[in-house]
Design a protein around this motif. Structure first.
Motif, PDB file in Angstrom:
ATOM      1  N   ASP A   2       0.849  -1.196   0.000  1.00 18.33           N
ATOM      2  CA  ASP A   2       0.000   0.000   0.000  1.00 18.33           C
ATOM      3  C   ASP A   2       0.882   1.243   0.000  1.00 18.33           C
ATOM      4  OD1 ASP A   2      -1.860   1.986   0.375  1.00 18.33           O
ATOM      5  OD2 ASP A   2      -2.700   1.169   2.217  1.00 18.33           O
ATOM      6  N   SER A  51      -0.599   4.375  -0.766  1.00 16.57           N
ATOM      7  CA  SER A  51      -1.611   5.422  -0.902  1.00 16.57           C
ATOM      8  C   SER A  51      -1.139   6.720  -0.268  1.00 16.57           C
ATOM      9  CB  SER A  51      -2.911   4.991  -0.225  1.00 16.57           C
ATOM     10  OG  SER A  51      -3.357   3.740  -0.697  1.00 16.57           O
ATOM     11  N   SER A  93      -7.537   7.826  -1.280  1.00 15.73           N
ATOM     12  CA  SER A  93      -6.388   7.366  -2.039  1.00 15.73           C
ATOM     13  C   SER A  93      -6.184   5.868  -1.807  1.00 15.73           C
ATOM     14  CB  SER A  93      -5.127   8.129  -1.610  1.00 15.73           C
ATOM     15  OG  SER A  93      -3.999   7.671  -2.320  1.00 15.73           O
ATOM     16  N   ARG A  94      -6.203   5.090  -2.906  1.00 18.80           N
ATOM     17  CA  ARG A  94      -6.036   3.635  -2.815  1.00 18.80           C
ATOM     18  C   ARG A  94      -5.095   3.199  -3.938  1.00 18.80           C
ATOM     19  NH1 ARG A  94     -11.905   1.009  -2.557  1.00 18.80           N
ATOM     20  NH2 ARG A  94     -10.738  -0.716  -1.574  1.00 18.80           N
ATOM     21  N   VAL A  95      -3.819   3.065  -3.588  1.00 16.22           N
ATOM     22  CA  VAL A  95      -2.782   2.768  -4.565  1.00 16.22           C
ATOM     23  C   VAL A  95      -1.850   1.708  -3.983  1.00 16.22           C
ATOM     24  CG1 VAL A  95      -0.965   3.708  -6.049  1.00 16.22           C
ATOM     25  CG2 VAL A  95      -2.858   5.174  -5.330  1.00 16.22           C
ATOM     26  N   TRP A  96      -1.461   0.734  -4.841  1.00 16.40           N
ATOM     27  CA  TRP A  96      -0.532  -0.313  -4.419  1.00 16.40           C
ATOM     28  C   TRP A  96       0.599  -0.436  -5.436  1.00 16.40           C
ATOM     29  CZ3 TRP A  96      -5.757  -0.459  -4.158  1.00 16.40           C
ATOM     30  CH2 TRP A  96      -6.338  -0.713  -2.908  1.00 16.40           C
ATOM     31  N   LYS A 145      -4.185   1.273  -9.036  1.00 13.02           N
ATOM     32  CA  LYS A 145      -4.971   2.287  -8.333  1.00 13.02           C
ATOM     33  C   LYS A 145      -6.451   2.023  -8.522  1.00 13.02           C
ATOM     34  CE  LYS A 145      -5.740   7.339  -8.381  1.00 13.02           C
ATOM     35  NZ  LYS A 145      -5.232   8.631  -8.890  1.00 13.02           N
TER      36      LYS A 145
END
Length: 305
Positions: A27, A29, A35-38, A51
């Motif tokens: 993660d 983010s 915000s959701r990002v890996w 994302k």
């Protein structure tokens, strides 16, 4: 960064089908709620970023931003789009070399070089824009009216916390913003042109990420964050950035930029007071104090709305 949340199962399946030997994803983010990002590594050691967009509109803007970046910028200046899924609002992109500029311990000369290169990159992005349509212009004007209206509402809520110069500045936002729209260039904007979205590669290049707010808009809006948070105390960085951009701002753009930064400042202050957020209050005061140092006199010919 923010939540260190595991990747949702349906997203993981989508990624696993496209990235051989994918790990579970780290993660990365931003520290904000949506915000959701890996970052996902493959069995070969290469990485991709995955994302989940916060909305369909943001998803569509980002896809358009990736397309624009691919056409306008060099491969080392922006990541490339690898895969998308509308049902999941998922976006997979390539990595970009470098480190996020915000917070980097740079020497002054190196920092000026970063800002000059970022300005040059932005000019390349803007120069690839198509002429705005009548609908684009109507949308932009409506957005500026909405910002003027917001500033007016914020002024009513925060007047007791402002000095006379700051009140006058925010009133100028209300009165003048809509009058400036026809005097400034319109382009396809990155939309969040801030150091948190610049990557500095010590080999000598700047890249840009995060196209979630990319859209047609006023060119000078790209500089609002820099104008409020950086340039007042670092005029050398403004000079470097505009040197890279290839032209100074016009008188109308300078005025618009001042007013947009003030609008952002009073919005921070209003939100901070409403939500009992001392950090937002401090940020709003910081911006307003610095913007108010510039004389706030209505431009000749301007009339209150």
């Amino acid at each position: 960064m923010a939540s260190h949340a595991p990747m949702p199962e349906d997203l993981w399946q989508w990624v696993a089908n496209r990235v051989p030997g994918a790990d579970g994803g780290a993660d990365v983010s931003w520290p904000r709620g949506n915000s959701r990002v890996w970052r996902v590594a493959s069995e070969g050691g290469d990485s991709v970023f995955v994302k989940i967009s916060p909305s369909v509109a943001a998803f569509e803007r980002e896809i358009a931003g990736y397309a624009h970046a691919a056409a306008a910028l060099q491969p080392h200046q922006a990541p490339r789009l690898l895969a998308v899924d509308l049902d999941l609002l998922a976006i997979m992109s390539s990595p970009l070399p470098g480190r996020v500029v915000r917070g980097l311990p740079l020497e002054a000369a190196e920092e000026r070089e970063v800002h000059e290169q970022a300005g040059h990159l932005l000019r390349g992005w803007h120069d690839h824009s198509q002429a705005p349509s009548a609908h684009d212009k109507q949308t932009i004007y409506a957005a500026i009216i909405a910002q003027a209206d917001e500033a007016n509402a914020c002024l009513e809520r925060t007047a007791a916390y402002l000095d006379s110069a700051q009140c006058a500045l925010v009133q100028c936002v209300v009165d003048e913003l809509p009058l400036l729209v026809d005097e400034v260039p319109i382009v396809f904007r990155h939309g969040d042109h801030a150091t948190r979205n610049w990557l500095w590669n010590p080999a000598g290049s700047v890249g840009v990420i995060d196209f979630e707010t990319a859209a047609v808009g006023i060119a000078a809006e790209e500089f609002v964050w820099l104008s409020g948070a950086v340039w007042p105390e670092r005029p050398d960085l403004k000079n470097a950035h505009l040197t890279g951009y290839g032209r100074p701002l016009s008188e109308a753009e300078e005025r618009l930029l001042l007013l947009l930064a003030a609008r952002l400042g009073v919005s921070y202050l209003s939100s901070g007071l409403t939500k009992n957020r001392p950090d937002l209050v401090a940020r709003g005061r910081y911006v307003l104090e610095r913007m108010a140092r510039q004389a706030c006199h209505p431009r000749p010919g301007s009339q209150p709305m």
